[in-house]
Design an enzyme around this catalytic site. Structure first.
Site, short mmCIF file in Angstrom:
data_model
loop_
_atom_site.label_atom_id
_atom_site.label_comp_id
_atom_site.label_asym_id
_atom_site.label_seq_id
_atom_site.Cartn_x
_atom_site.Cartn_y
_atom_site.Cartn_z
N ASP A 463 0.83 -1.20 0.00
CA ASP A 463 0.00 0.00 0.00
C ASP A 463 0.87 1.26 0.00
O ASP A 463 2.07 1.20 0.31
CB ASP A 463 -0.89 -0.03 1.26
CG ASP A 463 -2.22 0.68 1.07
OD1 ASP A 463 -2.36 1.42 0.10
OD2 ASP A 463 -3.11 0.49 1.92
N ASP A 533 -10.60 1.84 -3.87
CA ASP A 533 -11.19 1.47 -2.58
C ASP A 533 -12.70 1.43 -2.69
O ASP A 533 -13.39 1.04 -1.75
CB ASP A 533 -10.79 2.49 -1.50
CG ASP A 533 -9.51 2.07 -0.80
OD1 ASP A 533 -8.97 1.00 -1.13
OD2 ASP A 533 -9.04 2.81 0.08
#
Ligand code: DGJ
Length: 727
Positions: A463, A533
């Site tokens: 990430d 997301d």
């Protein structure tokens, strides 16, 4: 004198033999269906053509150059966008590149061309490189810049590629967005002037705009007809693509690293290599270009592009930071029951002095949190393996929370503005300075230690949740602060390369907040990316539609999450969620306990089905049929196995429709003269959405007459398997 005589003798000899033809050097770079042609006139290299493959270039030398130089330089009469601006060691800003030589080599399917150029006066060189992938109709272009001047040269512009076109009009499609809203397509007619697509964010570079474009000539880009060029810069850093329509209605595209605040001091003999610009040309519209790029990526530019992707259950939306070993095991129980193949533990598993119980602390302290996981990671891996699943884990190794031991121990490793200026926080975090080899080593070791201490970890989710912003490096020389953007991207790539070498069998996901690292450079080192997301299947229809114009479905992670969706609050059926996620690399991201018994049963059978059909989705060709962007509120897409014997058709209804309106589908890519059995799969009940379920129909009818799919409500969907019928 002696030397002079020899040289002139050679010249006369060459002239007499007819070899010395500086009037017409032709450099023909080609693939099966496209040509990129340069010609050298009076020692200057000009692009002659990029587009349809030319079968004959007879007479070409009689034409005067129409496009700018192949690599236009500043200070040489160019008033358009240029590829290179350099301040030379003697202070001159003029660069005048002349042709020296070129070479072409064939290596299997790939033709490699290098054009070697030098400044007319100074020992300053630019080599243009091209790789032409024959079967895939894809080319990659880049440049290397170097010099032997007696002091440094300052580069202010350093493009990867310059392409010129002439048409009556030009339509540009590009891909903009923001967090949870990535890869939205917009098409506009280019008018005179310069249109710029760029990012200046340094990290998470593809979240707001992707370095990819579609240029269509004389009309808006269509799926199955018309000439289009697709381009995408393979770079995980700042980029800039400029589209200039000049006074002669030519279109010139200059693409490369964004030179914004990035002056580069090039030492003598240092080689500056630009990233690759990946291009493909299609005379049959956009779909062919997408297929070209998908095939090319799977073969040459996606890590393990020929390996099946396993089904993941990621803990994030099911547990966020709120878990202990028992909660995770309970999630694993449900995952295993449904047939998931890898359980991935997301954020929140580390930090002790500053436990990572929220996004506020702990980032940088990569030791297992003893309170949440007293038995450590191996205990979880054991559990996953008992359940016949593999285990994966989340990291965000480039970042640090100020509330962490790392930030206290190594403040000099943080990207920062000097003179005690307050750090600008994003998600409570700061960025480590990957220009610094010690930081590169630290980032490498985070993963290396995880994987060597726990060799059964099979999957790393990488990430990165902020941009650069606090511009400044304590490592870079004061005179080279402007190298930060470029050196950061290079530092990251060097870590990726080392990890790939040491761990060839681990799976890596490029996450970056969702959508932040969707580019052909990261893709070389990772197996998949997290496109957004936003896991709402309605939104994903649009996000995946845009994304898959360039990047292949096999690498597009798509997860079934809870309803109502956590990002949008929209309610959707489990079937609709599965039907959207199955168009990419299927995964889940929820707490199975939240599903009812009937839903678990459905999920189980959908996962079983995906395992059967995924070779078609992951390795097949993708054909877009109905776009979600069209106003009728239907979307459809079909995937076809390379031998065209099997296909999977997805049909979605995502808006409200008039009473009698139904989706009408014309499939693509089948064999016209073959018979196929069409069968609805992933059904909720017994009823089928077509009248002729399980019937045998010709490819011709399925494609050219088409058929009605009985979808009428918003957020309904159907999937069909089409198999070639053999008596
Ligand atoms: C952003 C990612 O996109 C999410 O999937 C999740 O991993 C969070 N970060 C964790 O902090």
């Amino acid at each position: 004198m002696k030397r002079y005589i020899k040289k002139s003798q050679v010249f006369i000899l060459l002239f007499c033999l007819g070899f010395w033809n500086i009037q017409a050097q032709v450099i023909h770079i080609n693939t099966e269906n496209s040509s990129l042609i340069y010609h050298v006139i009076e020692n200057k290299v000009h692009q002659f053509h990029y587009g349809k493959k030319l079968q004959s270039i007879a007479g070409m030398e009689k034409l005067t150059p129409f496009f700018n130089e192949a690599y236009p330089s500043f200070g040489n009469g160019n008033s358009d966008e240029v590829a290179i601006i350099a301040t030379h060691a003697d202070g001159t800003m003029a660069t005048d590149l002349v042709y020296q030589s070129h070479k072409q080599e064939m290596e299997g399917n790939v033709q490699h061309t290098t054009i070697h150029m030098k400044d007319r006066k100074l020992p300053f060189y630019v080599d243009l490189h091209f790789k032409a992938y024959q079967n895939e109709d894809v080319m990659a272009q880049w440049a290397t810049i170097y010099h032997k001047e007696n002091n440094v040269v300052r580069l202010e512009q350093f493009a990867s590629s310059v392409l010129g076109f002439k048409a009556e009009s030009y339509y540009l499609t590009h891909f903009y967005g923001s967090w949870a809203h990535e890869m939205r397509m917009v098409e506009e007619k280019l008018t005179n002037g310069v249109k710029i697509i760029e990012t200046k964010r340094g990290v998470r570079t593809t979240e707001y705009e992707n370095p990819s474009f579609i240029l269509s000539f004389n009309q808006k880009a269509a799926e199955n007809y018309g000439e289009v060029v697709f381009g995408s810069l393979a770079w995980t850093g700042n980029y800039r693509l400029s589209f200039q329509i000049d006074d002669q209605e030519r279109c010139q595209i200059v693409g490369g690293i964004n030179p914004f605040a990035s002056d580069y001091i090039l030492e003598t003999n240092e080689i500056f290599k630009t990233p690759r610009m990946v291009i493909t040309y299609s005379s049959e519209g956009k779909n062919r270009a997408s297929i070209n790029l998908h095939r090319w990526a799977r073969k040459y530019n996606l890590r393990d592009g020929d390996k099946i992707r396993p089904i993941v259950l990621n803990s994030w939306e099911g547990a966020y930071f709120d878990f202990d070993a028992n909660r995770l095991k309970e999630i694993m129980d449900g995952a295993a029951e449904m047939g998931v193949e890898i359980f991935v533990l997301d954020d929140g598993w580390f930090g002790n002095k500053y436990p990572r119980n929220s996004a506020k602390a702990g980032l940088g302290d990569w030791q297992v949190n003893k309170k949440k996981l007293p038995e450590g990671i191996d205990d979880l891996i054991d559990y996953a393996e008992e359940k016949k699943m593999k285990f994966g884990i989340w990291v965000e190794p480039e970042m640090v929370n100020p509330k962490s031991e790392l930030a206290k121990n190594h403040p000099e490793w943080i990207i920062q503005r000097k003179n005690d200026r307050d750090p600008l926080l994003v998600r409570n975090q700061l960025l480590l300075d990957l220009t610094n080899p010690k930081v590169q080593e630290f980032v490498y070791e985070i993963i290396d230690q995880l994987l060597s201490k726990h060799p059964r970890i099979a999957y790393i989710k990488w990430d990165a949740n902020r941009h650069i912003q606090n511009f400044g490096s304590t490592y870079l020389d004061n005179k080279k602060q402007s190298h930060l953007w470029i050196e950061y991207a290079r530092g990251l790539e060097s870590v990726f390369i080392r990890l790939q070498k040491k761990y060839p069998n681990k799976i890596f996901q490029a996450c970056s907040s969702g959508g932040g690292r969707v580019d052909f450079s990261s893709m070389k080192y990772t197996h998949e990316f997290w496109p957004s997301d936003n896991t709402d299947p309605y939104e994903r229809l649009f996000i995946q539609w845009g994304t898959n114009h360039f990047y292949p479905p096999i690498a597009t992670a798509s997860h079934v999450t809870k309803s109502p969706n956590h990002q949008t609050g929209r309610q959707t059926s489990l079937k609709f969620r599965f039907d959207v996620a199955m168009g990419g690399r299927l995964g889940m991201e929820l707490r199975p306990e939240d599903l009812e018994h009937g839903q678990i049963k459905f999920a189980k059978s959908a996962i079983k089905l995906y395992k059967e059909i995924r070779p078609i989705i992951q390795f097949g060709d993708m054909y877009r049929i109905q776009s979600p962007y069209d106003t009728d509120g239907f979307a459809s897409i079909n995937y076809i196995s390379p031998d065209k014997s099997e296909a999977i058709l997805f049909v979605y209804s995502h808006e409200f429709h008039r009473r009698m309106e139904r989706s009408y589908v014309k499939m693509k890519g089948l064999l016209e003269n073959e018979l196929y059995e069409i069968k609805e799969i992933n059904k909720e009940g017994k009823k089928s959405h077509i009248k002729f379920d399980k019937q045998i129909i010709s490819g011709d009818i399925l494609m050219n007459t088409g058929f009605k799919v009985n979808l009428k409500k918003p957020l309904e969907s159907a999937i069909f398997k089409i198999v070639k019928h053999t008596e």
